[in-house]
Design an enzyme around this catalytic site. Structure first.
Site, short mmCIF file in Angstrom:
data_model
loop_
_atom_site.label_atom_id
_atom_site.label_comp_id
_atom_site.label_asym_id
_atom_site.label_seq_id
_atom_site.Cartn_x
_atom_site.Cartn_y
_atom_site.Cartn_z
N HIS A 76 6.05 6.75 -11.19
CA HIS A 76 7.39 6.54 -10.65
C HIS A 76 7.29 6.28 -9.14
CE1 HIS A 76 11.59 6.33 -11.06
NE2 HIS A 76 11.79 7.29 -11.92
N ALA A 77 8.39 5.82 -8.55
CA ALA A 77 8.42 5.60 -7.11
C ALA A 77 8.13 6.92 -6.39
CB ALA A 77 9.78 5.04 -6.69
N GLY A 94 10.55 -3.56 -10.25
CA GLY A 94 10.38 -3.41 -8.81
C GLY A 94 10.45 -4.74 -8.10
N SER A 95 9.81 -4.80 -6.94
CA SER A 95 9.92 -5.98 -6.08
C SER A 95 8.98 -7.09 -6.55
CB SER A 95 9.56 -5.59 -4.65
OG SER A 95 8.24 -5.08 -4.65
N GLU A 149 10.23 -6.76 -14.49
CA GLU A 149 11.66 -6.81 -14.13
C GLU A 149 11.72 -6.73 -12.62
OE1 GLU A 149 14.05 -7.31 -16.13
OE2 GLU A 149 13.46 -6.57 -18.10
N CYS A 158 19.31 -4.25 -8.77
CA CYS A 158 18.75 -5.60 -8.92
C CYS A 158 19.83 -6.57 -9.40
CB CYS A 158 17.59 -5.58 -9.90
SG CYS A 158 18.02 -4.86 -11.48
P1 NAP Z 1 8.82 -1.63 -5.07
O1 NAP Z 1 8.44 -1.34 -3.68
O2 NAP Z 1 8.24 -2.79 -5.75
O3 NAP Z 1 8.50 -0.28 -5.89
C1 NAP Z 1 8.67 -0.18 -7.27
C2 NAP Z 1 7.51 0.60 -7.87
O4 NAP Z 1 6.30 -0.15 -7.70
C3 NAP Z 1 7.24 1.94 -7.20
O5 NAP Z 1 6.79 2.85 -8.17
C4 NAP Z 1 6.14 1.61 -6.20
O6 NAP Z 1 5.37 2.73 -5.86
C5 NAP Z 1 5.34 0.61 -6.97
N1 NAP Z 1 4.59 -0.35 -6.16
C6 NAP Z 1 4.97 -0.95 -5.02
N2 NAP Z 1 4.04 -1.82 -4.61
C7 NAP Z 1 3.03 -1.79 -5.50
C8 NAP Z 1 1.77 -2.44 -5.62
N3 NAP Z 1 1.37 -3.34 -4.73
N4 NAP Z 1 0.98 -2.14 -6.67
C9 NAP Z 1 1.39 -1.25 -7.59
N5 NAP Z 1 2.56 -0.58 -7.53
C10 NAP Z 1 3.38 -0.85 -6.51
O7 NAP Z 1 10.38 -1.78 -5.23
P2 NAP Z 1 11.53 -0.96 -4.51
O8 NAP Z 1 11.73 -1.48 -3.16
O9 NAP Z 1 11.28 0.48 -4.64
O10 NAP Z 1 12.73 -1.33 -5.48
C11 NAP Z 1 13.58 -2.36 -5.22
C12 NAP Z 1 13.17 -3.65 -5.89
O11 NAP Z 1 13.14 -3.48 -7.31
C13 NAP Z 1 14.20 -4.72 -5.65
O12 NAP Z 1 13.58 -5.96 -5.45
C14 NAP Z 1 15.01 -4.72 -6.93
O13 NAP Z 1 15.73 -5.88 -7.17
C15 NAP Z 1 13.94 -4.48 -7.93
N6 NAP Z 1 14.54 -4.00 -9.19
C16 NAP Z 1 14.52 -4.82 -10.28
C17 NAP Z 1 15.13 -4.43 -11.45
C18 NAP Z 1 15.15 -5.30 -12.69
O14 NAP Z 1 15.43 -4.78 -13.76
N7 NAP Z 1 14.87 -6.59 -12.59
C19 NAP Z 1 15.76 -3.17 -11.51
C20 NAP Z 1 15.75 -2.37 -10.37
C21 NAP Z 1 15.13 -2.80 -9.22
P3 NAP Z 1 5.62 3.54 -4.46
O15 NAP Z 1 6.99 4.09 -4.52
O16 NAP Z 1 4.56 4.59 -4.49
O17 NAP Z 1 5.44 2.53 -3.37
#
Ligand code: NAP
Length: 465
Positions: A155-156, A206-207, A228, A262
């Site tokens: 998880h985050a 995530g992103s 997603e 998102c």
């Molecule tokens: P994020 O930085 O990508 O984090 C999401 C998850 O990925 C966290 O558990 C994070 O861990 C992990 N993570 C980040 N970078 C990583 C990497 N290089 N390798 C492996 N794992 C990694 O996203 P966020 O800023 O928390 O969330 C917002 C984003 O999610 C937005 O772009 C939003 O639109 C998107 N989102 C999409 C959906 C959908 O269903 N399409 C739904 C909700 C959100 P850490 O916390 O330990 O960094």
């Protein structure tokens, strides 16, 4: 990022957690694999019984789980409790439908009998975001577990208590102990887990950056992924729309979850003839939202989840304004402790600014005016994203064009985009691939096994593959 609970309403560090060591990760993956060997043969009836119990726990303890979500990531408490209930809905939905979705399918061919069977894959890694800290996890885990897989959750880092509580829910519900395990690890450990041959597939919400990393790492090891990712959903208002309902929904669609969704509407594309009244009413309603303590039931807008989110959003708005965009309300962090950013509206937005091109993950709306439906569709599709879209019209021809021409995984007409266990959820373009929820979701992490039986005779011959 450190694994910690930091209250976004105050900035106070509540609790920190030590990440798992490599041997501990290895042990958990080993337990997942071992558990899978027996769990995969459990009956739908048993899985359903445990899943119903998970639903009951969520319903009975919605207050506790709601407070936990609000404490860790700042969403208004009413929405947090509703999130726990939505998870219970998904549990009940797959108890009622999971077995039917995965029943063998017979297909007529030249063989005596040919079928499709659906079999679980094994341990699946889920990398999840903080924004809907329960729902994102449940909408993956419920179908995955009902299909006979076992789950490993990364998880985050800012929602560790939610992560541990979800593991506890599944265990208390009666699932064998290692069917669902939380791995308290940082993002730098994810590749190591994907690399492990015992982990069969991965999913990320995530992103785009994380999507590229995880999709790339899994791709190099030929492992299935569902991604997603982000979105910059358009919300298009045409002259025939019911303006009052559109304005009310627009405000909700932009500010839900303090703007961190998102599928939040992010770009408001309005037909010229209704642009002036829409803008006036929308800005007024955004200004009237109540900013405050997210634990207070009357609060509309709580803090953003982390200090970083405020920094990123503030920078995006500043660059948009210095690039020529005009502020109609809001525009700088709220001067109070915690990570607050106010409802903000931008207009006259030049093409090269963040408000035009990037996802704004907070309560910031970008307003655009267009002359007609062609311009509306062009502008809506002029983005790297393709998650959801909301279109407002009572004209049947316009409706048909939007449904056909929007480059998005979802089109909602005269309604805001929302997830629903009964409907597939996911995007196209850089919003990702694969689908969650519905029958499509439960078939993502299964071996779709073709079975062909020929009785008697001489077998079959084929000239091609
Ligand atoms: P994020 O930085 O990508 O984090 C999401 C998850 O990925 C966290 O558990 C994070 O861990 C992990 N993570 C980040 N970078 C990583 C990497 N290089 N390798 C492996 N794992 C990694 O996203 P966020 O800023 O928390 O969330 C917002 C984003 O999610 C937005 O772009 C939003 O639109 C998107 N989102 C999409 C959906 C959908 O269903 N399409 C739904 C909700 C959100 P850490 O916390 O330990 O960094």
């Amino acid at each position: 990022m450190a694994i910690a609970t930091i209250n976004p309403a105050t900035g106070e560090i509540i609790k920190t957690f030590a990440p798992l060591t490599d041997p501990q990760i290895d042990e958990k993956i080993g337990k997942a694999e071992e558990t899978f060997r027996s769990y995969r043969w459990s009956s739908f009836a048993d899985r359903g019984k445990w899943m119903l119990q998970a639903a009951r726990i969520l319903e009975e303890e919605q207050d506790r789980f709601g407070r936990m979500m609000t404490l860790e990531m700042g969403k208004p408490i009413k929405a947090a409790k509703a999130e726990a209930l939505k998870c219970a809905w998904a549990c009940r939905y797959y108890v009622e439908n999971g077995e039917r979705f995965l029943a063998d399918i017979e297909i007529k061919t030249d063989a005596t009998r040919s079928d499709v069977h659906f079999q679980p894959l094994g341990p699946i890694l889920a990398v999840m975001p903080w924004n809907f800290p329960f729902w994102q996890v449940f909408r993956f885990a419920v179908p995955a577990l009902m299909a006979g897989n076992v789950a490993l959750l990364k998880h985050a880092s800012n929602v560790p208590q939610c992560a541990l509580a979800i593991e506890e829910i599944f265990t208390r519900a009666g699932f064998p102990a290692e069917v669902f395990q939380t791995l308290l690890i940082g993002s730098e450990e994810v590749e190591h887990v994907i690399d492990d041959p015992r982990v069969r597939a991965a999913t990320l919400t995530g992103s785009i950056g994380a999507g590229k990393a995880i999709g790339g790492e899994a791709g190099r090891r030929i492992k299935k992924t569902v991604l997603e990712l982000g979105g910059s959903d358009p919300f298009i208002i045409m002259p025939s729309a019911d303006l009052n309902v559109a304005v009310k929904t627009a405000v909700q669609a932009r500010t839900i979850n303090n703007g961190q969704s998102c599928i939040a509407a992010k770009r408001f594309i309005v037909a010229e003839s209704v642009a002036e009244p829409f803008e006036r009413q929308f800005v007024e309603a955004m200004k009237n939202l109540k900013i405050g303590d997210p634990m207070d039931e009357k609060t509309d807008i709580g803090p953003l989840a982390t200090a970083d989110q405020v920094k990123i959003l503030d920078e995006q708005v500043r660059r948009s304004v210095s690039g020529g965009a005009r502020l109609l309300t809001g525009g700088k962090p709220v001067d109070r402790p915690g990570f607050y950013y106010p409802p903000t509206v931008l207009t006259d937005i030049p093409k090269e600014t963040p408000a035009y091109r990037e996802e704004m993950f907070g309560p910031v709306a970008s307003l655009f005016r267009v002359a007609n439906i062609d311009e509306a569709i062009d502008l809506a599709n002029n983005t790297i994203f393709g998650l959801g879209s909301s279109v407002w019209t009572n004209d049947r021809e316009e409706r048909a064009r939007f449904i056909e021409e929007m480059e998005a995984g979802m089109v909602f007409v005269n309604a805001m985009v929302a997830s629903d266990p009964r409907l597939p959820f996911g995007g196209v373009k850089q919003s990702g691939y694969g689908r969650e929820l519905s029958d499509f979701g439960i078939r993502e992490f299964v071996n779709i096994k073709t079975v062909c039986i020929k009785e008697g005779g001489e077998g079959n011959r084929s000239e091609t593959e």
